[in-house]
Design a protein around this motif. Structure first.
Motif, PDB file in Angstrom:
ATOM      1  N   LYS A   1       0.834  -1.196   0.000  1.00 51.30           N
ATOM      2  CA  LYS A   1       0.000   0.000   0.000  1.00 51.30           C
ATOM      3  C   LYS A   1       0.874   1.253   0.000  1.00 51.30           C
TER       4      LYS A   1
ATOM      5  N   SER B   1       1.121   4.267  -2.836  1.00 47.15           N
ATOM      6  CA  SER B   1       0.948   5.701  -2.622  1.00 47.15           C
ATOM      7  C   SER B   1       2.198   6.475  -3.015  1.00 47.15           C
TER       8      SER B   1
ATOM      9  N   ILE C   1      -9.725  10.080  -5.046  1.00 41.40           N
ATOM     10  CA  ILE C   1      -9.490   9.133  -3.954  1.00 41.40           C
ATOM     11  C   ILE C   1     -10.706   9.060  -3.041  1.00 41.40           C
TER      12      ILE C   1
ATOM     13  N   THR D   1     -13.252   6.882  -4.767  1.00 43.00           N
ATOM     14  CA  THR D   1     -12.918   5.460  -4.863  1.00 43.00           C
ATOM     15  C   THR D   1     -12.890   4.781  -3.497  1.00 43.00           C
ATOM     16  N   THR D   2     -12.575   5.556  -2.431  1.00 39.49           N
ATOM     17  CA  THR D   2     -12.562   4.932  -1.102  1.00 39.49           C
ATOM     18  C   THR D   2     -13.889   5.138  -0.389  1.00 39.49           C
ATOM     19  N   ASN D   3     -14.920   5.542  -1.123  1.00 41.28           N
ATOM     20  CA  ASN D   3     -16.246   5.780  -0.547  1.00 41.28           C
ATOM     21  C   ASN D   3     -16.226   6.804   0.582  1.00 41.28           C
TER      22      ASN D   3
ATOM     23  N   THR E   1     -13.876   7.793   2.734  1.00 38.02           N
ATOM     24  CA  THR E   1     -13.213   7.623   4.027  1.00 38.02           C
ATOM     25  C   THR E   1     -11.946   8.456   4.148  1.00 38.02           C
ATOM     26  N   SER E   2     -11.271   8.693   3.038  1.00 37.29           N
ATOM     27  CA  SER E   2      -9.999   9.408   3.136  1.00 37.29           C
ATOM     28  C   SER E   2      -9.708  10.116   1.825  1.00 37.29           C
ATOM     29  N   SER E   3      -8.979  11.221   1.902  1.00 38.07           N
ATOM     30  CA  SER E   3      -8.660  11.926   0.662  1.00 38.07           C
ATOM     31  C   SER E   3      -7.171  12.031   0.406  1.00 38.07           C
TER      32      SER E   3
END
Lengths: 407, 407
Positions: free
Chosen positions: A21, A25, A66, A69-71, A73-75
């Protein structure tokens, strides 16, 4: 046996994916940095755009992608830490600014810069603190202690030296550039002194001895930081000249210059001095002495390598700020009480504007009294530019705010 | 209230001191790096010393001092992680090696290098694994599975490309340098393939289809890694030439080259390819194409900046290895069973020596058959040098070993 094996596989897979991961990133971030450079270059002709704005916009767009795509939760893709900023990104930017600054222009305006950076920051601090006490007491936003109000003043009196570099151009407006950027560097020292003073002195009853202590600690910090930077610069010049380093290899000279400059910054942090001030003066001394003692190829290399480092660090910061703007967590508190958040922000914005105007105009007037020739004086239009260009509050404010929250 | 305040103070103080500890160790490390460069320069004339040995010795001395001052609890100041090595230190070293390698010499010996790097590593792996099975079974050191023996073979068949650079000089012995260093780079790809194969294939009954799969995955990894590096290099050349980057600033060109090279390495890691192979070929392509499309000052800057980066990263590694040699924890297992530890080490050392001799001599003979002129052939003295120079086992072995322990 089979269970054991599958267990083992699972563990190694989860290990792999957590490592992986961070690789993903890193890839994304480096690719975005490349994109910023290429797009920034393509938009060069456009007067409203530069690399920083491109980086901000690209960061914002990436943040949206982001987030989707992460629904939601985080940017961001990277955890941004104070350490990353203060240990890796800030030193090359400030060092390069010192290395490339027009020294003649800078030292000619030294007194004005000191006036703006030290006295101006104090005025700004007093106005913002007093304003915060006055307005926030009527707003019913919970009880704040006197120390908290003073901390608010210190945090919002700290300007952002990095942003300043983006607004003004050294070649087009040398006087304004040296004034605003120089003020930003001195401002850093003042802010650190102010903030430490607030945290360590008993502020409920201010008297003369505390005020004197305060002034004394400012001068100590300013002189010690400057001396450290100057000594590091001179030492590097001495070593490179005496040992005739360039005889064998250019790489050693360049490596030694970078490491000594970085060491001066870290030493300043070690002794609780202002690292920004130290590395800035180290840059000035290195460009004035060390640079003339190295081989021709080292000169070209250092000049461009330092500029490149600083350039990449700046883009990195703006890219991150763009992504950070969409941080869900940070907006949640606004959603809970939108009216109050907007009110507090508006009041602080007004106080920052007022606090800056309250020292730029009178101090410019004072400074003009000492200048004889009219082209050295700071005109009203220039005063307004100085007022406007130094309004930004950036990373130093953010770091001080984090510090206050943690205590 | 008073208790609350003192509590608060304590917390902020402990916070400060933990931050401060890392600042102290950063200072120490940067200062030691400076010392290594200066002392290495002073000892330049001495034929037995260079920067790396200086760094090793200084690291060792610092380790002793730290060991004494902390009463024997720890000998390093920085926690060294695999990430630090593989993400920050290794890429610049390998990239610079590719960037500065004598391409003509390298490609003339390409077949020999491939033979050494691929077939040689396999031979070495088989001999070490078989030897480990044979000797360790008699030594009663606990039961090891067949996979463990193969992992030992793969770990000790991985040579260290970084150390090789220190032993041979490109200008004095170009043929040997290109052979040994080239072998080291290809060896990395082979080791990664071998290790992944051991972890993913069922090795209790090897048959033809598994062997074919194995060969196939080696070729896939080798070709994919090389292509990725070449594409990244060509892309950077294309962008810089097409967009005429140098028109506006040198910094953009330099920044783009560094970022693209780094991106190629990270992409290779992302797709589980050999990052070393990728960034090495990226360096070759960049020095062959991109470098000729940038401005004159970018050429000087990149040449020296890459060399400096690589130089500092190498010193960093050797400094750390010096400190790490005194790690109490790692020696504890030796103290518990000294005889067994020495025995295992001696057997492995012997197997590594034998495994390397078993491919250098026959493969050199094979390679000599294809060469016509006698000065292109590899003499016996040179074969011995190749055998000796590639004996070192370094960071890649260490990282693979860590991986095996964690699984």
């Amino acid at each position: 046996m089979a269970i054991e094996l599958s267990n083992l596989m699972e563990r190694s897979l989860s290990m792999l994916s957590s490592d992986h991961k961070s690789v993903v990133s890193m890839n994304l971030f480096v690719a975005l940095l490349c994109a910023c450079i290429v797009i920034g270059h393509l938009l060069e002709e456009n007067r409203w755009m530069n690399e920083s704005i491109t980086a901000l916009i690209i960061g914002l767009c990436t943040g949206i992608v982001i987030l989707l795509t992460t629904n939601g939760t985080s940017s961001h893709v990277l955890m941004f830490s104070e350490d990353l900023f203060f240990i890796y990104l800030l030193p090359p930017i400030i060092f390069n600014a010192g290395f490339q600054v027009k020294k003649k222009q800078f030292f000619r305006n030294f007194m004005t810069i000191m006036l703006f950076g030290a006295v101006g920051t104090l005025i700004s601090f007093v106005i913002i603190s007093a304003g915060a006490v006055h307005f926030f007491k009527q707003m019913n936003i919970g009880t704040l202690k006197i120390g908290d109000y003073l901390a608010i003043g210190a945090i919002f009196a700290a300007t952002d030296s990095v942003c300043t570099l983006q607004v003004l151009n050294q070649d087009e407006t040398p006087l304004l550039y040296s004034l605003v950027f120089g003020e930003g560097v001195v401002n850093d020292a003042t802010s650190v002194v102010l903030f430490n003073a607030i945290q360590s002195f008993d502020l409920s009853h201010i008297n003369l001895s505390i005020a004197l202590k305060f002034v004394g600690s400012f001068f100590y910090l300013f002189i010690a930081s400057t001396m450290l930077g100057v000594i590091a610069g001179l030492l590097s010049a001495f070593i490179i000249k005496k040992l005739y380093m360039g005889r064998h290899s250019t790489d050693r000279e360049v490596a030694l210059m970078i490491l000594m400059a970085y060491l001066s910054y870290m030493l300043a942090e070690l002794f609780y001095l202002s690292g920004i001030l130290t590395v800035f003066f180290c840059g000035i001394v290195m460009s004035h002495y060390t640079w003339h003692n190295v081989t021709e190829s080292s000169r070209v290399t250092t000049k461009h390598a330092f500029a490149t480092l600083s350039f990449v660090a700046e883009i990195f910061i703006f890219l991150y700020v763009g992504m950070d703007a969409l941080d869900i967590e940070k907006w949640r508190v606004v959603r809970d009480s939108p009216g109050k958040s907007v009110g507090v922000s508006a009041i602080l914005l007004g106080l920052v504007l007022l606090g800056r105007a309250a020292f730029v105009l009178p101090l410019s007037f004072l400074s003009n009294l000492t200048k004889k020739s009219s082209h050295e004086k700071i005109g009203l239009k220039q005063q307004l530019t100085i007022w406007w260009a130094g309004l930004m509050r950036g990373a130093v404010s953010m770091a001080l705010a984090y510090k206050q929250v943690r205590c």
